[in-house]
Design a protein around this motif. Structure first.
Motif, PDB file in Angstrom:
ATOM      1  N   PHE A  60       0.862  -1.179   0.000  1.00  0.00           N
ATOM      2  CA  PHE A  60       0.000   0.000   0.000  1.00  0.00           C
ATOM      3  C   PHE A  60       0.900   1.231   0.000  1.00  0.00           C
ATOM      4  O   PHE A  60       1.565   1.525   0.995  1.00  0.00           O
ATOM      5  CB  PHE A  60      -0.930  -0.029   1.216  1.00  0.00           C
ATOM      6  CG  PHE A  60      -1.862  -1.211   1.208  1.00  0.00           C
ATOM      7  CD1 PHE A  60      -3.115  -1.104   0.629  1.00  0.00           C
ATOM      8  CD2 PHE A  60      -1.475  -2.425   1.743  1.00  0.00           C
ATOM      9  CE1 PHE A  60      -3.977  -2.191   0.592  1.00  0.00           C
ATOM     10  CE2 PHE A  60      -2.328  -3.520   1.718  1.00  0.00           C
ATOM     11  CZ  PHE A  60      -3.583  -3.406   1.140  1.00  0.00           C
ATOM     12  N   ARG A  77      -3.570   6.671   0.578  1.00  0.00           N
ATOM     13  CA  ARG A  77      -3.480   5.427   1.326  1.00  0.00           C
ATOM     14  C   ARG A  77      -4.379   5.303   2.542  1.00  0.00           C
ATOM     15  O   ARG A  77      -5.546   5.605   2.472  1.00  0.00           O
ATOM     16  CB  ARG A  77      -2.029   5.159   1.711  1.00  0.00           C
ATOM     17  CG  ARG A  77      -1.020   5.147   0.577  1.00  0.00           C
ATOM     18  CD  ARG A  77      -1.343   4.518  -0.716  1.00  0.00           C
ATOM     19  NE  ARG A  77      -2.303   3.458  -0.758  1.00  0.00           N
ATOM     20  CZ  ARG A  77      -2.741   2.909  -1.883  1.00  0.00           C
ATOM     21  NH1 ARG A  77      -2.324   3.365  -3.051  1.00  0.00           N
ATOM     22  NH2 ARG A  77      -3.597   1.950  -1.864  1.00  0.00           N
ATOM     23  N   TRP A  90      -5.521  -1.505   9.669  1.00  0.00           N
ATOM     24  CA  TRP A  90      -5.729  -0.120   9.245  1.00  0.00           C
ATOM     25  C   TRP A  90      -6.418   0.711  10.320  1.00  0.00           C
ATOM     26  O   TRP A  90      -6.370   1.943  10.259  1.00  0.00           O
ATOM     27  CB  TRP A  90      -6.607  -0.076   7.986  1.00  0.00           C
ATOM     28  CG  TRP A  90      -6.076  -0.804   6.803  1.00  0.00           C
ATOM     29  CD1 TRP A  90      -4.831  -1.350   6.656  1.00  0.00           C
ATOM     30  CD2 TRP A  90      -6.775  -1.077   5.583  1.00  0.00           C
ATOM     31  NE1 TRP A  90      -4.715  -1.949   5.419  1.00  0.00           N
ATOM     32  CE2 TRP A  90      -5.899  -1.792   4.745  1.00  0.00           C
ATOM     33  CE3 TRP A  90      -8.060  -0.788   5.127  1.00  0.00           C
ATOM     34  CZ2 TRP A  90      -6.259  -2.212   3.467  1.00  0.00           C
ATOM     35  CZ3 TRP A  90      -8.425  -1.207   3.853  1.00  0.00           C
ATOM     36  CH2 TRP A  90      -7.531  -1.916   3.030  1.00  0.00           C
ATOM     37  N   ASP A 123      -8.687   2.616   1.285  1.00  0.00           N
ATOM     38  CA  ASP A 123      -7.229   2.550   1.314  1.00  0.00           C
ATOM     39  C   ASP A 123      -6.580   3.459   0.274  1.00  0.00           C
ATOM     40  O   ASP A 123      -5.388   3.324  -0.014  1.00  0.00           O
ATOM     41  CB  ASP A 123      -6.747   1.107   1.126  1.00  0.00           C
ATOM     42  CG  ASP A 123      -7.321   0.441  -0.113  1.00  0.00           C
ATOM     43  OD1 ASP A 123      -8.468   0.741  -0.484  1.00  0.00           O
ATOM     44  OD2 ASP A 123      -6.619  -0.394  -0.721  1.00  0.00           O
ATOM     45  N   HIS A 124      -7.353   4.406  -0.249  1.00  0.00           N
ATOM     46  CA  HIS A 124      -6.807   5.376  -1.203  1.00  0.00           C
ATOM     47  C   HIS A 124      -7.028   6.816  -0.776  1.00  0.00           C
ATOM     48  O   HIS A 124      -6.566   7.729  -1.454  1.00  0.00           O
ATOM     49  CB  HIS A 124      -7.423   5.157  -2.591  1.00  0.00           C
ATOM     50  CG  HIS A 124      -6.957   3.894  -3.242  1.00  0.00           C
ATOM     51  ND1 HIS A 124      -6.053   3.866  -4.279  1.00  0.00           N
ATOM     52  CD2 HIS A 124      -7.254   2.606  -2.974  1.00  0.00           C
ATOM     53  CE1 HIS A 124      -5.820   2.608  -4.630  1.00  0.00           C
ATOM     54  NE2 HIS A 124      -6.540   1.825  -3.847  1.00  0.00           N
ATOM     55  N   ILE A 267      -0.423  -1.689  -5.943  1.00  0.00           N
ATOM     56  CA  ILE A 267      -0.055  -2.433  -4.757  1.00  0.00           C
ATOM     57  C   ILE A 267       0.727  -3.686  -5.082  1.00  0.00           C
ATOM     58  O   ILE A 267       0.759  -4.613  -4.307  1.00  0.00           O
ATOM     59  CB  ILE A 267      -1.294  -2.794  -3.922  1.00  0.00           C
ATOM     60  CG1 ILE A 267      -2.392  -3.342  -4.807  1.00  0.00           C
ATOM     61  CG2 ILE A 267      -1.794  -1.605  -3.136  1.00  0.00           C
ATOM     62  CD1 ILE A 267      -3.613  -3.783  -4.072  1.00  0.00           C
TER      63      ILE A 267
END
Length: 291
Positions: A60, A77, A90, A123-124, A267
């Motif tokens: 990531f 991220r 996370w 996750d972005h 990734i």
């Protein structure tokens, strides 16, 4: 391995937040069969894309692209202090890994001119904002945040039906701070940066192409999650909103050239740079061309 790559008059820096096992390959890629996995297991493991238990290894990472005129961060991220109960690795992070990587690349949060999101999955977008006095505020105070309008509208609609936490804590605060730009497919920054629609993973997923007069580098977000999908573009990830569209996009010559000229396939684990016949730099996890 170097975390910096020079391509034409661009410099590309990688900021790694996490590199870890994620999901079993057969779960992540529902169309993958045990026989096909066995056929490709050896090179996948050598490429550090698959562990000994057939679990995919994902990296990531963000990218900072330094053009002659701008400093652009692509995909922010995971982020800190964000409640992500479905992803313990996370959730409510407090480490300084990302900020140390930013400093190691020679940048501060004040140096970023644009933050560009390939899409708005959890996750972005995480470092789009940071927690300050119990409020989410933009992490990069001088940046314009670029969101594809189709993508933003899709998640706005979803969020109105059922709250989508990353949209609420990592996207809407940027809009409220008046730092967001909703852009359409013709969007450009000068003569160096262009938007490339790559729908399927999400309805408004985009890639960003960089270079003066040609695409020297492509940062492709979640166009692919594993190098296996370069060999077998029909394999879509379980998280793709439209798996058929995602596969069609991967097959598209405009989105995934042969040879693939990607500065980042999002990734893939610690991709190494290779030079293609066209002269652009590729991050390759294995030395094959897409079929």
């Amino acid at each position: 391995m170097s975390l910096t790559l020079a391509v034409g008059d661009l410099t590309i820096h990688r900021l790694i937040e996490q590199e870890t096992t994620f999901l079993p390959a057969l779960e992540m890629l529902p169309g993958l069969t045990p026989d096909l996995l066995a056929e490709n297991r050896s090179w996948m493991q050598k490429a550090a894309a698959l562990d000994s238990k057939d679990v995919l290894i994902l990296c990531f990472q963000s990218y900072i692209v330094k053009t002659p005129h701008h400093t652009i961060l692509i995909d922010s991220r995971i982020g800190n202090d964000k409640p992500r109960p479905l992803r313990p690795n996370w959730s409510m992070k407090t480490d300084d890994t990302y900020m140390r990587a930013l400093r190691a690349a020679g940048f501060s949060v004040d140096d970023i001119d644009f933050v560009m999101c390939t899409h708005l999955h959890v996750d972005h977008v995480g470092w789009n904002t940071r927690l300050e006095n119990d409020r989410w505020v933009p992490t990069f105070p001088n940046a314009r945040y670029v969101f594809a309008k189709t993508e933003f509208d899709y998640w706005s609609e979803q969020h109105a039906k059922t709250p989508v936490p990353p949209f609420g804590d990592s996207v809407l605060p940027v809009v409220e701070a008046k730092q967001a730009e909703m852009v359409r497919n013709g969007y450009e920054i000068g003569d160096q940066v262009r938007i490339l629609p790559t729908p399927g993973h999400t309805p408004g997923h985009v890639a960003f192409t960089f270079g003066r007069g040609r695409d020297d580098a492509v940062i492709s977000g979640d166009l692919m999650h594993s190098p296996l999908q370069a060999r077998y573009p029909e394999l879509s990830a379980k998280f793709d909103v439209d798996q058929a569209q995602a596969a069609a996009t991967r097959r598209s010559s405009s989105a995934i050239a042969t040879p693939i000229r990607c500065a980042a396939r999002r990734i893939f684990p610690r991709p190494r740079p290779e030079r293609s016949a066209a002269g652009a730099m590729d991050f390759r996890a294995s030395p094959f061309r897409a079929k």
